[in-house]
Design a protein around this motif. Structure first.
Motif, PDB file in Angstrom:
ATOM      1  N   GLU A  18       0.828  -1.206   0.000  1.00 19.15           N
ATOM      2  CA  GLU A  18       0.000   0.000   0.000  1.00 19.15           C
ATOM      3  C   GLU A  18       0.869   1.265   0.000  1.00 19.15           C
ATOM      4  O   GLU A  18       0.627   2.201  -0.777  1.00 19.15           O
ATOM      5  N   ILE A  19       1.883   1.284   0.856  1.00 19.49           N
ATOM      6  CA  ILE A  19       2.742   2.464   0.955  1.00 19.49           C
ATOM      7  C   ILE A  19       3.579   2.639  -0.300  1.00 19.49           C
ATOM      8  O   ILE A  19       3.732   3.762  -0.812  1.00 19.49           O
ATOM      9  N   LEU A  20       4.116   1.554  -0.826  1.00 25.96           N
ATOM     10  CA  LEU A  20       4.921   1.653  -2.043  1.00 25.96           C
ATOM     11  C   LEU A  20       4.083   2.124  -3.231  1.00 25.96           C
ATOM     12  O   LEU A  20       4.573   2.849  -4.096  1.00 25.96           O
ATOM     13  N   ALA A  21       2.804   1.738  -3.252  1.00 23.93           N
ATOM     14  CA  ALA A  21       1.915   2.195  -4.329  1.00 23.93           C
ATOM     15  C   ALA A  21       1.712   3.702  -4.255  1.00 23.93           C
ATOM     16  O   ALA A  21       1.712   4.406  -5.276  1.00 23.93           O
ATOM     17  N   VAL A  22       1.551   4.221  -3.043  1.00 27.99           N
ATOM     18  CA  VAL A  22       1.395   5.671  -2.870  1.00 27.99           C
ATOM     19  C   VAL A  22       2.689   6.385  -3.274  1.00 27.99           C
ATOM     20  O   VAL A  22       2.662   7.396  -3.980  1.00 27.99           O
ATOM     21  N   ARG A  23       3.829   5.863  -2.845  1.00 28.59           N
ATOM     22  CA  ARG A  23       5.114   6.485  -3.200  1.00 28.59           C
ATOM     23  C   ARG A  23       5.324   6.502  -4.715  1.00 28.59           C
ATOM     24  O   ARG A  23       5.904   7.453  -5.250  1.00 28.59           O
ATOM     25  N   SER A  24       4.863   5.468  -5.387  1.00 25.80           N
ATOM     26  CA  SER A  24       5.101   5.381  -6.840  1.00 25.80           C
ATOM     27  C   SER A  24       4.383   6.484  -7.610  1.00 25.80           C
ATOM     28  O   SER A  24       4.740   6.770  -8.751  1.00 25.80           O
ATOM     29  N   ARG A  25       3.393   7.114  -6.978  1.00 24.67           N
ATOM     30  CA  ARG A  25       2.648   8.173  -7.649  1.00 24.67           C
ATOM     31  C   ARG A  25       3.240   9.566  -7.409  1.00 24.67           C
ATOM     32  O   ARG A  25       2.735  10.562  -7.942  1.00 24.67           O
ATOM     33  N   LEU A  26       4.292   9.657  -6.616  1.00 24.43           N
ATOM     34  CA  LEU A  26       4.921  10.942  -6.354  1.00 24.43           C
ATOM     35  C   LEU A  26       5.649  11.446  -7.592  1.00 24.43           C
ATOM     36  O   LEU A  26       6.294  10.674  -8.304  1.00 24.43           O
ATOM     37  N   THR A  27       5.554  12.735  -7.842  1.00 24.58           N
ATOM     38  CA  THR A  27       6.241  13.334  -8.993  1.00 24.58           C
ATOM     39  C   THR A  27       7.648  13.779  -8.592  1.00 24.58           C
ATOM     40  O   THR A  27       7.985  13.838  -7.398  1.00 24.58           O
ATOM     41  N   ALA A  28       8.459  14.128  -9.604  1.00 27.64           N
ATOM     42  CA  ALA A  28       9.806  14.637  -9.319  1.00 27.64           C
ATOM     43  C   ALA A  28       9.726  15.907  -8.472  1.00 27.64           C
ATOM     44  O   ALA A  28      10.554  16.129  -7.578  1.00 27.64           O
ATOM     45  N   GLY A  29       8.721  16.740  -8.730  1.00 31.42           N
ATOM     46  CA  GLY A  29       8.536  17.948  -7.935  1.00 31.42           C
ATOM     47  C   GLY A  29       8.197  17.635  -6.492  1.00 31.42           C
ATOM     48  O   GLY A  29       8.697  18.293  -5.571  1.00 31.42           O
ATOM     49  N   ASP A  30       7.342  16.639  -6.303  1.00 30.97           N
ATOM     50  CA  ASP A  30       7.004  16.201  -4.936  1.00 30.97           C
ATOM     51  C   ASP A  30       8.266  15.780  -4.191  1.00 30.97           C
ATOM     52  O   ASP A  30       8.460  16.122  -3.013  1.00 30.97           O
TER      53      ASP A  30
END
Length: 207
Positions: A18-30
């Protein structure tokens, strides 16, 4: 001693996914924004302000960024130790000499890691650190940390315990990764604090 919680292991796997899925959606700006904020918060910690040696790590992928923090610590004259993964999943250590002195190393089919390119100091070098910055995926209200499951930092914590070393244990996370409960096993140990881009939370340790 805490009860062995083997039946909870599938819960750990679910939480990791679950956590890795959320992290995978972070952008370079994030990632850039959170890295700068995280460094600022971490550098406010008295444990880092007075440390002469800090064991840390180089963030990879969508992990909360650490390089800005490492560079500032080094500029302050702090000896920064970085891990190098050994074949048995234990960690050797080397001194951080700047981002240009890192080697990109791939261990089998895993994500490539950035490791110190210079002299290896041995697994026991971590026992000289005044603070240890731990990677993780979550931490709960008791300070129990969820790692990636490889066991490398379990070995580090056990080594510190055997040596009678008591550095400050600090995990670096995103705000959403401070959760209500992390499944634990008998060998798991709580951290002293979590640093996120929005602040620091400390945990009371058991006596």
């Amino acid at each position: 001693m805490r009860p062995i919680a083997r039946p909870g292991e599938p819960d750990k796997r679910s939480l990791r996914r679950e956590i890795l899925a959320v992290r995978s959606r972070l952008t370079a700006g994030d990632l850039r924004e959170s890295s700068a904020a995280l460094a600022g918060r971490a550098l406010e910690l008295p444990e880092l302000a007075r440390a002469r040696a800090v064991a840390a790590y180089v963030s990879v992928g969508s992990e909360p960024g650490t390089v800005a923090l490492l560079d500032t610590l080094r500029a302050r004259g702090v000896r920064v130790l970085l891990p190098a993964l050994l074949p048995d999943n234990d960690l050797d250590w080397g001194e951080y000499e700047g981002e240009g002195a890192l080697a990109r190393v791939r261990h089998g089919g895993r994500m490539a890691l950035f490791e110190p390119a210079g002299e290896r100091l041995g697994p026991d070098a971590v026992t000289t650190a005044d603070a240890v910055l731990l990677p993780g995926l979550a931490v709960d209200a008791r300070g129990m940390r969820l790692g990636r499951g490889g066991g490398s930092y379990d070995r580090v914590l056990a080594r510190l315990e055997r040596a009678g070393a008591h550095p400050a244990l600090v995990v670096l996370l995103y705000d959403s990764e401070v959760v209500e409960h992390v499944p634990e096993e008998a060998h798991d140990r709580p951290v002293h604090a979590v640093v996120t881009p929005s602040g620091v939370r400390r945990f009371r340790q058991e006596s």
